[in-house]
Each structure stands twice: as C-alpha cells, then as structure tokens.
Write a protein that holds these residues in place. Sequence first.
Motif, PDB file in Angstrom:
ATOM      1  N   ILE A   1      -1.022  -5.809  -5.510  1.00 23.87           N
ATOM      2  CA  ILE A   1      -1.058  -4.621  -5.480  1.00 23.87           C
ATOM      3  C   ILE A   1       0.264  -3.853  -5.791  1.00 23.87           C
ATOM      4  O   ILE A   1       0.649  -2.500  -6.172  1.00 23.87           O
ATOM      5  N   ALA A   2       1.463  -4.550  -5.217  1.00 26.88           N
ATOM      6  CA  ALA A   2       2.995  -4.161  -5.771  1.00 26.88           C
ATOM      7  C   ALA A   2       3.056  -4.188  -7.154  1.00 26.88           C
ATOM      8  O   ALA A   2       3.753  -3.150  -7.622  1.00 26.88           O
ATOM      9  N   LYS A   3       2.509  -5.077  -7.820  1.00 25.46           N
ATOM     10  CA  LYS A   3       2.595  -4.981  -9.343  1.00 25.46           C
ATOM     11  C   LYS A   3       1.959  -4.031  -9.971  1.00 25.46           C
ATOM     12  O   LYS A   3       2.493  -3.559 -10.913  1.00 25.46           O
ATOM     13  N   MET A   4       0.743  -3.618  -9.476  1.00 26.18           N
ATOM     14  CA  MET A   4       0.096  -2.262  -9.789  1.00 26.18           C
ATOM     15  C   MET A   4       0.942  -1.046  -9.743  1.00 26.18           C
ATOM     16  O   MET A   4       0.792  -0.317 -10.704  1.00 26.18           O
ATOM     17  N   ALA A   5       1.594  -1.019  -8.397  1.00 30.02           N
ATOM     18  CA  ALA A   5       2.267   0.064  -8.219  1.00 30.02           C
ATOM     19  C   ALA A   5       3.496   0.184  -9.214  1.00 30.02           C
ATOM     20  O   ALA A   5       3.917   1.279  -9.456  1.00 30.02           O
ATOM     21  N   LEU A   6       4.015  -0.865  -9.644  1.00 28.67           N
ATOM     22  CA  LEU A   6       5.194  -0.791 -10.824  1.00 28.67           C
ATOM     23  C   LEU A   6       4.698  -0.636 -11.894  1.00 28.67           C
ATOM     24  O   LEU A   6       5.526  -0.039 -12.738  1.00 28.67           O
ATOM     25  N   ASP A   7       3.409  -0.308 -12.262  1.00 31.05           N
ATOM     26  CA  ASP A   7       2.630  -0.078 -13.451  1.00 31.05           C
ATOM     27  C   ASP A   7       2.579   1.277 -13.631  1.00 31.05           C
ATOM     28  O   ASP A   7       1.574   1.787 -13.081  1.00 31.05           O
ATOM     29  N   ASN A   8       3.295   2.115 -14.263  1.00 25.30           N
ATOM     30  CA  ASN A   8       3.260   3.585 -14.126  1.00 25.30           C
ATOM     31  C   ASN A   8       2.081   3.981 -14.775  1.00 25.30           C
ATOM     32  O   ASN A   8       1.591   5.270 -14.293  1.00 25.30           O
ATOM     33  N   SER A   9       1.295   3.371 -15.627  1.00 28.07           N
ATOM     34  CA  SER A   9       0.051   3.628 -16.243  1.00 28.07           C
ATOM     35  C   SER A   9      -0.942   4.217 -15.170  1.00 28.07           C
ATOM     36  O   SER A   9      -1.958   5.171 -15.429  1.00 28.07           O
ATOM     37  N   SER A  10      -0.821   3.580 -13.897  1.00 29.67           N
ATOM     38  CA  SER A  10      -2.019   3.339 -12.962  1.00 29.67           C
ATOM     39  C   SER A  10      -1.956   4.847 -12.387  1.00 29.67           C
ATOM     40  O   SER A  10      -2.544   5.414 -11.660  1.00 29.67           O
ATOM     41  N   TYR A  11      -0.664   5.590 -12.500  1.00 27.54           N
ATOM     42  CA  TYR A  11      -0.465   6.774 -11.706  1.00 27.54           C
ATOM     43  C   TYR A  11      -1.217   7.961 -12.319  1.00 27.54           C
ATOM     44  O   TYR A  11      -1.257   8.959 -11.747  1.00 27.54           O
TER      45      TYR A  11
ATOM     46  N   LEU B   1       0.948  -0.979  -0.038  1.00 30.72           N
ATOM     47  CA  LEU B   1       0.136  -0.103  -0.081  1.00 30.72           C
ATOM     48  C   LEU B   1       0.845   1.186  -0.179  1.00 30.72           C
ATOM     49  O   LEU B   1       0.620   2.184  -0.786  1.00 30.72           O
ATOM     50  N   ARG B   2       1.950   1.157   0.887  1.00 31.04           N
ATOM     51  CA  ARG B   2       2.921   2.459   1.011  1.00 31.04           C
ATOM     52  C   ARG B   2       3.611   2.525  -0.468  1.00 31.04           C
ATOM     53  O   ARG B   2       3.670   3.744  -1.005  1.00 31.04           O
ATOM     54  N   ALA B   3       4.074   1.392  -1.138  1.00 26.55           N
ATOM     55  CA  ALA B   3       4.521   1.642  -2.356  1.00 26.55           C
ATOM     56  C   ALA B   3       3.640   2.112  -3.467  1.00 26.55           C
ATOM     57  O   ALA B   3       3.834   3.052  -3.990  1.00 26.55           O
ATOM     58  N   MET B   4       2.614   1.792  -3.425  1.00 20.59           N
ATOM     59  CA  MET B   4       1.612   2.363  -4.408  1.00 20.59           C
ATOM     60  C   MET B   4       1.270   3.883  -4.046  1.00 20.59           C
ATOM     61  O   MET B   4       1.449   4.628  -4.870  1.00 20.59           O
ATOM     62  N   HIS B   5       1.088   4.298  -2.894  1.00 18.84           N
ATOM     63  CA  HIS B   5       0.866   5.842  -2.247  1.00 18.84           C
ATOM     64  C   HIS B   5       1.972   6.491  -2.785  1.00 18.84           C
ATOM     65  O   HIS B   5       1.894   7.613  -3.336  1.00 18.84           O
ATOM     66  N   ASN B   6       3.107   6.020  -2.435  1.00 17.83           N
ATOM     67  CA  ASN B   6       4.198   6.762  -2.707  1.00 17.83           C
ATOM     68  C   ASN B   6       4.993   6.717  -3.917  1.00 17.83           C
ATOM     69  O   ASN B   6       5.983   7.187  -4.305  1.00 17.83           O
ATOM     70  N   GLN B   7       4.284   5.808  -4.882  1.00 17.42           N
ATOM     71  CA  GLN B   7       4.957   5.409  -6.013  1.00 17.42           C
ATOM     72  C   GLN B   7       6.435   4.984  -5.912  1.00 17.42           C
ATOM     73  O   GLN B   7       7.402   5.397  -6.577  1.00 17.42           O
ATOM     74  N   ASP B   8       6.673   4.220  -5.118  1.00 20.99           N
ATOM     75  CA  ASP B   8       7.826   3.613  -4.551  1.00 20.99           C
ATOM     76  C   ASP B   8       8.126   2.293  -5.205  1.00 20.99           C
ATOM     77  O   ASP B   8       7.862   1.393  -4.986  1.00 20.99           O
TER      78      ASP B   8
ATOM     79  N   ARG C   1       9.108  -3.494  -5.559  1.00 26.36           N
ATOM     80  CA  ARG C   1       9.781  -4.686  -6.013  1.00 26.36           C
ATOM     81  C   ARG C   1      10.099  -5.612  -4.828  1.00 26.36           C
ATOM     82  O   ARG C   1      10.288  -6.946  -4.884  1.00 26.36           O
ATOM     83  N   HIS C   2      10.574  -4.979  -3.716  1.00 24.78           N
ATOM     84  CA  HIS C   2      10.793  -5.923  -2.703  1.00 24.78           C
ATOM     85  C   HIS C   2       9.670  -6.674  -2.157  1.00 24.78           C
ATOM     86  O   HIS C   2       9.781  -7.918  -1.767  1.00 24.78           O
ATOM     87  N   VAL C   3       8.485  -6.074  -2.128  1.00 21.80           N
ATOM     88  CA  VAL C   3       7.294  -6.897  -1.796  1.00 21.80           C
ATOM     89  C   VAL C   3       7.182  -8.065  -2.834  1.00 21.80           C
ATOM     90  O   VAL C   3       6.889  -9.077  -2.289  1.00 21.80           O
ATOM     91  N   ILE C   4       7.168  -8.023  -3.850  1.00 22.90           N
ATOM     92  CA  ILE C   4       7.159  -9.023  -5.313  1.00 22.90           C
ATOM     93  C   ILE C   4       8.241 -10.037  -4.613  1.00 22.90           C
ATOM     94  O   ILE C   4       7.992 -11.212  -4.775  1.00 22.90           O
ATOM     95  N   ARG C   5       9.404  -9.610  -4.503  1.00 22.96           N
ATOM     96  CA  ARG C   5      10.599 -10.501  -3.991  1.00 22.96           C
ATOM     97  C   ARG C   5      10.192 -11.220  -2.800  1.00 22.96           C
ATOM     98  O   ARG C   5      10.641 -12.704  -2.918  1.00 22.96           O
ATOM     99  N   GLU C   6       9.490 -10.917  -1.880  1.00 22.80           N
ATOM    100  CA  GLU C   6       9.236 -11.289  -0.758  1.00 22.80           C
ATOM    101  C   GLU C   6       8.023 -12.545  -0.694  1.00 22.80           C
ATOM    102  O   GLU C   6       7.975 -13.225   0.205  1.00 22.80           O
TER     103      GLU C   6
END
Lengths: 235, 235
Positions: free
Chosen positions: A109-119, A40-47, A52-57
Amino acid sequence: MDNHNISRHISGQFNAELEAIRTHVLAMGGLVERQLTDALRAMHNQDVDLARHVIREDHKVNGMEVAIDEACTRIIAKRQPTASDLRLVMAIIKTITDLERIGDVADSIAKMALDNSSYSQQPFLVSLEALGQRAAKMLHDVLDAFARMDIDAAMKVYRKDDSLDREYEGILRQLMTYMMEDPRSIPNVLKVMWSARAIERVGDRCQNICEYIIYFVKGKDVRHIQKEELEKLLK
Amino acid sequence: MDNHNISRHISGQFNAELEAIRTHVLAMGGLVERQLTDALRAMHNQDVDLARHVIREDHKVNGMEVAIDEACTRIIAKRQPTASDLRLVMAIIKTITDLERIGDVADSIAKMALDNSSYSQQPFLVSLEALGQRAAKMLHDVLDAFARMDIDAAMKVYRKDDSLDREYEGILRQLMTYMMEDPRSIPNVLKVMWSARAIERVGDRCQNICEYIIYFVKGKDVRHIQKEELEKLLK
C-alpha cells in the motif's frame, strides 16, 4: 527437596523464556499494526515521507519473524515443551507467518501511495481507506485477543470478516463500473483493485490468527471447518 | 549393551515415524500437483466434470494438512527431536501451509472453469494455461527437490520464478489492452486476471518451499534475503 527446587527453577526459567517470546510476538503485532495504519494514512494524505518510512521499516517486521521463529525452535530443542506449552509455541510459529504477510500488505500500500498516478483515482482511495481501517481494527482486536488468549474476543473478530468481505465486494463493483465508463482509467483503477484485494486478505489472516488462539486454548485444530460448525463447537 | 540396543531401537522407531511424516508430505504434494494440473485441464477443455472433481477433492488436501500438522506436534512432544531432526519437522510444518494454499489456487481455477461466462475469454485461457503449466512444473520440481532434500535442485526451481513473473506481467498487459478495447469484457477478463495472479503466487509458494529445503540442509533461515545474497551463500 533439592530436585523439586531445581525443577521449579527450570520451569520458572522456561516460563520466562516462553513469556519473552510471547512479548516479542505482541511487539511484532504492534509494529505490523502501525505499519498498516501508517500506510493507509500515507495513501490518504498523499504523504510521500510517511510512505517511504513504511517501506524502510518493512525489514524490521521480517527480522522479527525470523528471530521469533529461531527462538521457538530453540525453546523446543532446549525445553522440550509438551501439552499447552507446545501448543503455544505452535500457535506462535503460525501467527508470525500471518503477521509478516500483513506487513507485506502495508508495504505494498505504501508503494502505491508513492505512485503518483494512483492519485487520479482519489475518490476510490477514500473507500479503500475505509476498508483498510476496518481491516486494521480487526488486526488490533485479534492482537488483543492473542495477548489474553481470549476465545470470545477472537470469535468476535472472526465474525467481522463477513462484513469486510461485503465492503470489499461493494468496492470491486464500484471500481468495475468506473473502468467500464472510462476505459482510460483501467491501469490506475487496477492498482486500487489490487490494494483492495490485499486489504481483504488481511481479514482472512486475522481469521487465521483467531483459529490459532482457539487451537491453543481448546487444543483443537479448527481450520477448514465451516463457520457454523465452529460456532457450535465453542458453545 | 542392552541400553545401547534400546536406544537404537527407540531411534529406529523415531526414524520410522519421521519417515512416515515425510512420506505423507510427499503424498500431499502429489495430490496438490494433480489438483493443479487437473484444474488447468478442466479450464482448458471446458471439462465441467473434471472441475467438479477438483472442487470435491480439495477437502482431502485440507485434511492432509491438519493430519500432518498433528503428527509433527505429536513427534515433537513424544520424541523431542533436536538439530536436523527438529529442522526437518519445522520445514515440514511450513511446507504444508504453502502446499495447502496451492491447493486453494487449484480449487479457485476449477471454480472459474465451471463459470461459463469465462469461456467468452477463450483466447486468454490459452495463455493462462501456459502460465499454469509453468507453475505446475515448478511445483513438480520443488517436490522432487524436497524428496531428496537437494539444494541444487531447489535453487534451479528458485531461479525459475523470475520467468514466471515475466510471463505473468505479459499476460496482465495483454488483458489490460483487451479491457480497454472492449470495456464490456471487463467483468469476465477480471476473472481471468485473478486466476493469473493466483497462479503467479504458486511460484512464490514454490520459492518458499525452496527456502525451507535450504533451511533444513544448511541450518540457515534464508527468507527475506536478496536472491544475489542467497546465490553467494550457497556457493
């Protein structure tokens, strides 16, 4: 006398094994909770790094599910638990399935955060994050209830799902209006919609865990009964 | 000699009990399959009576899940199964969770069939029905594989999920284009979209059941491993 000592010793070892499994479940719950809030934080802060860390874990969550399942099967074969010990093992086997699925939500959600278009959908990400925080709080509280096998605490979580559902419905309506006003936004808004739905399902999974807690404590399977009946039953 | 007879007798009873549970699972699977195909037919033929019938029958699926779960817990407590007997019980406990969720999908498709507004989306209901039939076939085949605990048959089902996913993606794209061309259709098209997604998830649940079959036969937990690894493992 010797026999008595041996049986105490066996039961002591058995309890230690059960306790180790329970601790493992709580550790898995802690990891899943962290995964969800990090996503959620990654999505919110576009981090991107955090996403990537979430996806790896995510594989760690999966690995814990498999390991705990194995430990449960082993303890059944070796220790032949009955009554409340067996109910605990059963409750754990079911709980970890739901935890693993919540882990999958964090991953998506982390994958969506990686997807720039969602921003381009930034205004919606704010409501999505609020919805996610509410679901993460439910998860936190149900893990607390599980740690103490506390029915009252579990019921408090159980009741909260209604307001999560209402918030989700509100977001859906908002997203639908937006799509109708600006049809070009549809593909991106849909991504936000899928995530909102996935988060709403986290609430349902927390409710499932509440039901397993009640099953362990009361020895009664309360899945598929109406909320009103459940409230009456626990009075 | 007497002891031997008693132990044969006990084991005979145990086998009968295990067999009864297995039969119960297959009956549950049969009911779920019927619910799914009935729901699809109700949607396709706009058959309100059939849709209501599916919705009314859903509690039977839920009841079977609870009853089989209880029977599994009872057999563990009473018979203390080990090795492949215990794996069968574990595989059953997990299988019925997935079957119950497929039952929920049937229920939600039936509810959509009752909702007249969705019929303005008639052209999409045809693709949705084709997707549904494909998922229902997967369910039918995985239940067959389960009945015979046949890994090869399970792997055939497992591989089919890819084409279900592709068909689902195609429908999504089609629905998205439609929404962009006619934004007033968005609320109704979204209902079709949710159903398509629910049907796509039926394929995932069939894959889960394949994994439990492999777990029972091979004694190996193959969840969370890549498809390529799985194929290599079973060679």
